[in-house]
Scaffold this motif. Structure first.
Motif, mmCIF file in Angstrom:
data_model
loop_
_atom_site.group_PDB
_atom_site.id
_atom_site.type_symbol
_atom_site.label_atom_id
_atom_site.label_comp_id
_atom_site.label_asym_id
_atom_site.label_seq_id
_atom_site.Cartn_x
_atom_site.Cartn_y
_atom_site.Cartn_z
ATOM 1 N N PHE A 23 32.764 61.049 48.221
ATOM 2 C CA PHE A 23 33.638 61.300 47.072
ATOM 3 C C PHE A 23 34.238 60.016 46.522
ATOM 4 O O PHE A 23 34.397 59.873 45.309
ATOM 5 N N THR A 46 36.219 64.254 52.184
ATOM 6 C CA THR A 46 35.575 65.447 52.728
ATOM 7 C C THR A 46 34.238 65.151 53.420
ATOM 8 O O THR A 46 33.870 65.820 54.376
ATOM 9 N N GLN A 94 38.538 75.982 44.665
ATOM 10 C CA GLN A 94 37.755 76.511 45.800
ATOM 11 C C GLN A 94 38.078 75.820 47.116
ATOM 12 O O GLN A 94 37.358 75.954 48.087
ATOM 13 N N LYS A 95 39.174 75.070 47.145
ATOM 14 C CA LYS A 95 39.516 74.339 48.368
ATOM 15 C C LYS A 95 40.798 74.915 48.975
ATOM 16 O O LYS A 95 40.790 76.047 49.387
ATOM 17 N N SER A 113 35.100 72.470 37.733
ATOM 18 C CA SER A 113 35.218 72.201 39.164
ATOM 19 C C SER A 113 36.102 70.970 39.365
ATOM 20 O O SER A 113 36.559 70.348 38.397
ATOM 21 N N GLY A 114 36.354 70.617 40.597
ATOM 22 C CA GLY A 114 37.272 69.524 40.911
ATOM 23 C C GLY A 114 36.927 68.215 40.219
ATOM 24 O O GLY A 114 37.821 67.437 39.851
ATOM 25 N N THR A 115 35.657 67.973 40.024
ATOM 26 C CA THR A 115 35.235 66.725 39.391
ATOM 27 C C THR A 115 35.764 66.626 37.958
ATOM 28 O O THR A 115 36.086 65.530 37.480
ATOM 29 N N SER A 138 41.761 62.934 51.058
ATOM 30 C CA SER A 138 40.998 63.453 52.194
ATOM 31 C C SER A 138 39.519 63.331 51.841
ATOM 32 O O SER A 138 39.037 64.012 50.943
ATOM 33 N N THR A 182 40.398 58.666 47.111
ATOM 34 C CA THR A 182 40.293 60.016 47.641
ATOM 35 C C THR A 182 41.229 60.134 48.829
ATOM 36 O O THR A 182 41.167 59.310 49.741
ATOM 37 N N ASP A 199 42.383 61.739 44.213
ATOM 38 C CA ASP A 199 41.624 62.955 44.452
ATOM 39 C C ASP A 199 42.262 63.619 45.665
ATOM 40 O O ASP A 199 42.145 63.119 46.781
ATOM 41 N N ARG A 249 31.731 58.828 44.324
ATOM 42 C CA ARG A 249 31.670 59.554 43.055
ATOM 43 C C ARG A 249 32.642 58.967 42.037
ATOM 44 O O ARG A 249 32.327 58.832 40.858
ATOM 45 N N TRP A 250 33.840 58.595 42.488
ATOM 46 C CA TRP A 250 34.826 58.066 41.533
ATOM 47 C C TRP A 250 34.435 56.701 41.007
ATOM 48 O O TRP A 250 34.738 56.373 39.868
ATOM 49 N N VAL A 278 41.691 66.835 46.400
ATOM 50 C CA VAL A 278 40.987 68.112 46.393
ATOM 51 C C VAL A 278 41.020 68.792 47.766
ATOM 52 O O VAL A 278 41.201 69.998 47.847
ATOM 53 N N THR A 279 40.860 68.025 48.856
ATOM 54 C CA THR A 279 40.948 68.691 50.168
ATOM 55 C C THR A 279 42.192 68.265 50.954
ATOM 56 O O THR A 279 42.245 68.424 52.163
HETATM 57 C C1 LIG Z 1 35.010 69.366 46.684
HETATM 58 C C2 LIG Z 1 35.542 68.033 46.372
HETATM 59 C C3 LIG Z 1 35.613 67.552 45.062
HETATM 60 C C4 LIG Z 1 35.223 68.346 43.861
HETATM 61 O O1 LIG Z 1 33.937 68.735 43.844
HETATM 62 P P1 LIG Z 1 33.486 69.802 42.767
HETATM 63 O O2 LIG Z 1 32.162 70.218 43.274
HETATM 64 O O3 LIG Z 1 33.445 69.137 41.467
HETATM 65 O O4 LIG Z 1 34.513 70.902 42.805
HETATM 66 C C5 LIG Z 1 36.166 66.318 44.845
HETATM 67 N N1 LIG Z 1 36.635 65.584 45.847
HETATM 68 C C6 LIG Z 1 36.602 65.996 47.112
HETATM 69 C C7 LIG Z 1 37.170 65.116 48.172
HETATM 70 C C8 LIG Z 1 36.072 67.245 47.429
HETATM 71 O O5 LIG Z 1 36.061 67.675 48.685
#
Ligand SMILES: *Cc1c(COP(=O)(O)O)cnc(C)c1O
Length: 408
Positions: A115, A168, A219-220, A88-90, A166, A164, A194, A118-119, A196-197
């Motif tokens: 997010f 999310t 998945q984004k 996944s993105g992480t 965007s 990050t 990041d 998370r980093w 991802v979005t």
């Molecule tokens: C969805 C998302 C991720 C990745 O999440 P996973 O659940 O690991 O796919 C990372 N950063 C942002 C900003 C996201 O929206």
């Protein structure tokens, strides 16, 4: 009336005695995803994936890898490498960090939401020295705070700025371009982003902005199911890779880079997701980057205008809303109750608030395979649900009218 157990759990006053019973139950397979991932997947992409897997060392598969590699560079607007990891993105973000940094390195981490948080956690998990630049949830990161911290670092202790693009969780877009410029002026630090979005929703010209590492997930904006993550690495990131001593094995990008030159992967890739990736990126190429970005900007405008017209305040600071997601903070209304009612009545899945925003915020995802109709439908479903709950205070239809105007 209140038949199902689920509905019994609701406040009885909220039961809409005048609703035809059938309208509370969506028909099968009509779910509309309006969350910021997983996002809807086009039928052509589903069909591309719905075939028997092939050998991942076959010439046929190598041709798929070759084409998707070119397509991914196009999407990232880069001459560098874009590597595909099953995860996944992480995984992509973690890979970006552990392939460019070393034990005890100092990093600046932007944190203005779930997010960003998370980093900080990932960086700390690998023993990095993390200085956090925080902004309140709903506010963008302050670019000046990054400039000042980088300018003050005459010893060049800061090895990377991690943020990050965007966010999310709050629907805020951060000013990655400006922050990357400040990092460049610093001279030695890397920018790890990041996206991802933001990738596939708004302009992320990696090379032009000088972003060294870009992480994203299937998945984004890619219009694919979850399962693939992508790390783009620029030349400076590879130089840092040579020095990096953080532990890594599955996410060691060296073997990914080496096998990519032979249109292959170090491990068994998600073969069928690759079929989908090729189809999805071809769709994106047919639409064109400018058109994709314009579509997302238009949907942001429509979602924002619709919510404002209904009287629901936006959560992100004015002018900093993400093109992928609109967070709404409905004053005095239980956001979870509204969100669940929209799901139950219309089978449209909105996202809730995370952590302390649970119940206070709901989020409308308009990322990836989303058309004007989806946004209009979401706005009208929210409006109609508020009315059913007796919570619509303004003119019924004002939200749809405002959204339609923004789309036209
Ligand atoms: C969805 C998302 C991720 C990745 O999440 P996973 O659940 O690991 O796919 C990372 N950063 C942002 C900003 C996201 O929206």
């Amino acid at each position: 009336m209140c038949r199902s157990k689920q509905r019994m759990r609701w406040d009885m006053r909220r039961c809409f005695l005048d609703s035809p019973i059938g309208s509370l139950h969506a028909v099968q397979d009509k779910l509309t995803l309006m969350i910021p991932g997983p996002t809807p997947v086009p039928e052509s992409v589903l069909k591309a994936m719905g075939r028997h897997p092939i050998g991942h060392r076959s010439g046929e598969f190598q041709a798929v890898v070759q084409r998707t590699t070119e397509q991914l560079k196009w999407l990232h607007q880069t001459q560098g490498d874009v590597l595909v990891i099953t995860g996944s993105g992480t995984a992509a973000m973690e890979a970006g960090i552990i392939n460019t940094l070393s034990r005890g390195d100092k990093v600046l981490c932007g944190d203005n939401g779930k997010f960003g948080e998370r980093w900080v956690k990932v960086a700390r998990a690998y023993g990095l020295e993390v200085e956090v630049i925080q902004a309140e949830w709903g506010q963008p990161l302050d670019t000046e705070a990054f400039r000042l911290a980088l300018e003050a670092d005459s010893a060049k202790a800061i090895k990377a700025v991690i943020l990050t693009h965007s966010e999310t969780s709050t629907g805020v877009i951060n000013d990655l371009e400006t922050i990357a410029r400040h990092v460049k002026a610093h001279g030695t630090a890397l920018t790890i982003a990041d996206c991802v979005t933001s990738l596939g929703a708004t302009d992320v010209p990696m090379d032009a902005w000088g972003v060294d590492v870009v992480a994203s997930g299937s998945q984004k904006g890619y219009m694919l199911p979850p399962g693939l993550s992508f790390v783009a690495m620029g030349e400076r990131a590879w130089q840092a890779y040579e020095r990096s001593d953080l532990p890594k094995f599955y996410l060691d990008l060296g073997p990914y880079r080496k096998t990519a030159t032979k249109n292959s992967n170090p491990f068994t890739p998600a073969v069928n997701l690759y079929f989908g990736l090729e189809a999805a990126l071809e769709m994106m190429q047919n639409e064109g980057l400018e058109a994709i970005f314009a579509r997302h900007a238009r949907h942001r405008s429509a979602a924002q205008a619709g919510m404002k017209a209904i009287g629901l305040p936006l959560f992100a600071a004015e002018g900093h809303g993400s093109p992928a997601i609109t967070a709404v903070a409905p004053d005095g209304i239980d956001a979870e109750q509204l969100r669940k009612a929209v799901k139950e009545r219309y089978d449209i899945l909105l996202a809730g608030g995370q952590d302390h925003l649970k119940g206070k915020v709901f989020r409308i995802g308009h990322l990836g395979y989303v058309c004007d109709r989806d946004v209009l439908t979401a706005v009208s479903a929210i409006e109609a649900t508020l009315q059913s709950l007796g919570l619509h205070s303004g003119n019924m239809g004002a939200g749809v009218a405002a959204a339609a105007t923004a789309l036209s």
